[in-house]
Design an enzyme around this catalytic site. Structure first.
Site, PDB file in Angstrom:
ATOM      1  N   LYS A  51      19.640  53.736  82.816  1.00 43.36           N
ATOM      2  CA  LYS A  51      18.465  52.859  82.864  1.00 43.36           C
ATOM      3  C   LYS A  51      18.198  52.263  81.486  1.00 43.36           C
ATOM      4  O   LYS A  51      17.958  51.060  81.356  1.00 43.36           O
ATOM      5  CB  LYS A  51      17.226  53.637  83.343  1.00 43.36           C
ATOM      6  CG  LYS A  51      17.232  53.928  84.828  1.00 43.36           C
ATOM      7  CD  LYS A  51      16.172  54.936  85.223  1.00 43.36           C
ATOM      8  CE  LYS A  51      16.319  55.283  86.709  1.00 43.36           C
ATOM      9  NZ  LYS A  51      15.534  56.451  87.130  1.00 43.36           N
ATOM     10  N   GLN A  95      10.881  60.152  85.521  1.00 42.95           N
ATOM     11  CA  GLN A  95      12.016  60.569  86.348  1.00 42.95           C
ATOM     12  C   GLN A  95      11.657  61.819  87.146  1.00 42.95           C
ATOM     13  O   GLN A  95      11.112  62.779  86.605  1.00 42.95           O
ATOM     14  CB  GLN A  95      13.229  60.834  85.427  1.00 42.95           C
ATOM     15  CG  GLN A  95      14.516  61.171  86.156  1.00 42.95           C
ATOM     16  CD  GLN A  95      15.091  60.007  86.956  1.00 42.95           C
ATOM     17  OE1 GLN A  95      14.912  58.839  86.617  1.00 42.95           O
ATOM     18  NE2 GLN A  95      15.776  60.325  88.040  1.00 42.95           N
ATOM     19  N   ASP A 118       8.084  52.219  89.779  1.00 43.73           N
ATOM     20  CA  ASP A 118       8.683  53.015  90.852  1.00 43.73           C
ATOM     21  C   ASP A 118       7.993  52.746  92.194  1.00 43.73           C
ATOM     22  O   ASP A 118       8.522  53.095  93.252  1.00 43.73           O
ATOM     23  CB  ASP A 118       8.519  54.511  90.551  1.00 43.73           C
ATOM     24  CG  ASP A 118       9.812  55.167  90.101  1.00 43.73           C
ATOM     25  OD1 ASP A 118      10.884  54.692  90.525  1.00 43.73           O
ATOM     26  OD2 ASP A 118       9.735  56.152  89.351  1.00 43.73           O
TER      27      ASP A 118
HETATM   28  N1  GUN Z   1      14.671  60.526  91.148  1.00 43.43           N
HETATM   29  C1  GUN Z   1      15.497  60.135  92.147  1.00 43.43           C
HETATM   30  N2  GUN Z   1      15.236  58.860  92.509  1.00 43.43           N
HETATM   31  C2  GUN Z   1      14.216  58.453  91.735  1.00 43.43           C
HETATM   32  C3  GUN Z   1      13.494  57.228  91.623  1.00 43.43           C
HETATM   33  O1  GUN Z   1      13.734  56.255  92.336  1.00 43.43           O
HETATM   34  N3  GUN Z   1      12.527  57.199  90.686  1.00 43.43           N
HETATM   35  C4  GUN Z   1      12.232  58.267  89.903  1.00 43.43           C
HETATM   36  N4  GUN Z   1      11.254  58.159  89.036  1.00 43.43           N
HETATM   37  N5  GUN Z   1      12.873  59.411  89.961  1.00 43.43           N
HETATM   38  C5  GUN Z   1      13.862  59.496  90.881  1.00 43.43           C
END
Ligand code: GUN
Length: 293
Positions: A51, A95, A118
């Site tokens: 990311k 995350q 998100d």
């Molecule tokens: N962990 C697995 N998928 C995601 C996601 O789309 N966003 C976040 N913040 N954590 C994750």
């Protein structure tokens, strides 16, 4: 036909980079994304690194915050408050999963909904469900939808869509997005009766359950479009490294489906591209600039 998610994500990232360049040149606006990682889960570390790299490659600002697994909930909430108040940050992502001693819902509800790239804040969840065009929508389902729209020339109206899995991150928002596109939507889960029969009626199948190879070839209606969200690491006998496989038995299903996403190289790359897209959208709203994404 195999859907090339990697190529689709590259196209989207190129479009995002062009939009970022335009925003910087004409509005002095550089979108910024903060990613918070708690603990050392190896898969999360890989995602967070990717990311950060792709955020910079798109010409945006990237702020990484790594916290020890033992961090207190209060300390994490304090960091989020700081990021909420920082005008150079337009998107905040914490995350998941978080360590057990931290209340995930409380953390997600602390993020400013306008920076919630998100789309997990209750205001954005409710906004998607009630048709608010300003709601920020979760990244993985958005990526799936973009791939589906390409397959159906932008029109999903009337298609029978089956979403397998009812998670807050994928299944539920995916169903909402498909409903918004006027699909007839079914959500299946572990208690669904005769899932193979339900699946055989679907023109669109989105599998997001986390069970390797669960969806078999003879469950697929000939010509259906299959989107495989599963990312399962399986260790096969005689192979030294674990292999990534989806929720769909790919070779079998590919023989029957009209189009199918592979794992890896399907939905995965689209997810981060959609995160960048959400960050640009949030930055434009913050600056009250008309965006072009
Ligand atoms: N962990 C697995 N998928 C995601 C996601 O789309 N966003 C976040 N913040 N954590 C994750």
């Amino acid at each position: 036909m195999i859907i090339d998610g990697k190529a689709a994500a590259e196209r989207l990232r190129r479009q995002i980079a062009e939009e970022v360049a335009r925003l910087r040149a004409t509005h002095d606006l550089q979108p910024g994304l903060a990613v918070v990682l708690v603990g050392e889960d190896p898969a999360s570390q890989v995602y967070v690194r990717n990311k950060g790299r792709q955020t910079l490659e798109a010409g945006m600002l990237s702020h990484g915050h790594k916290l020890d697994a033992s961090v207190s909930e209060e300390e994490l909430l304090t960091l989020i408050d700081t990021l909420n108040g920082d005008p150079s940050i337009h998107g905040i992502l914490v995350q998941l999963p978080l360590p057990d001693h931290i209340d995930e819902q409380r953390v997600l509800q602390t993020i400013d909904p306008a920076k919630d790239v998100d789309g997990f804040h209750p205001l954005n969840v409710g906004g998607l469900a009630s048709g608010d065009p300003h709601a920020l929508v979760p990244c993985t389902p958005t990526g799936c939808l973009l791939l589906l729209l390409e397959q159906f020339d932008g029109n999903l109206s009337g298609q029978n869509a089956l979403v397998i899995g009812r998670s807050n991150i994928v299944g539920k928002p995916m169903a909402q997005l498909l409903l918004r596109e006027s699909c007839t939507v079914t959500i299946a889960h572990s208690r669904t009766r005769d899932l193979p029969a339900v699946c055989r009626k679907a023109d669109i199948v989105v599998a997001a359950v986390g069970r390797p190879g669960m969806v078999r070839g003879d469950w697929i209606k000939p010509g259906a479009v299959v989107i495989d969200v599963g990312i399962n690491r399986v260790q096969r006998e005689g192979e030294d490294k674990p292999k990534l496989v989806g929720d769909v038995a790919f070779a079998e299903a590919a023989d029957v489906a009209g189009a199918i996403t592979p794992v890896p190289g399907g939905v995965g790359p689209m997810t981060i591209a959609c995160l960048l897209r959400n960050t640009v959208i949030a930055a434009c709203r913050h600056a009250e600039v008309e965006g072009q994404l």
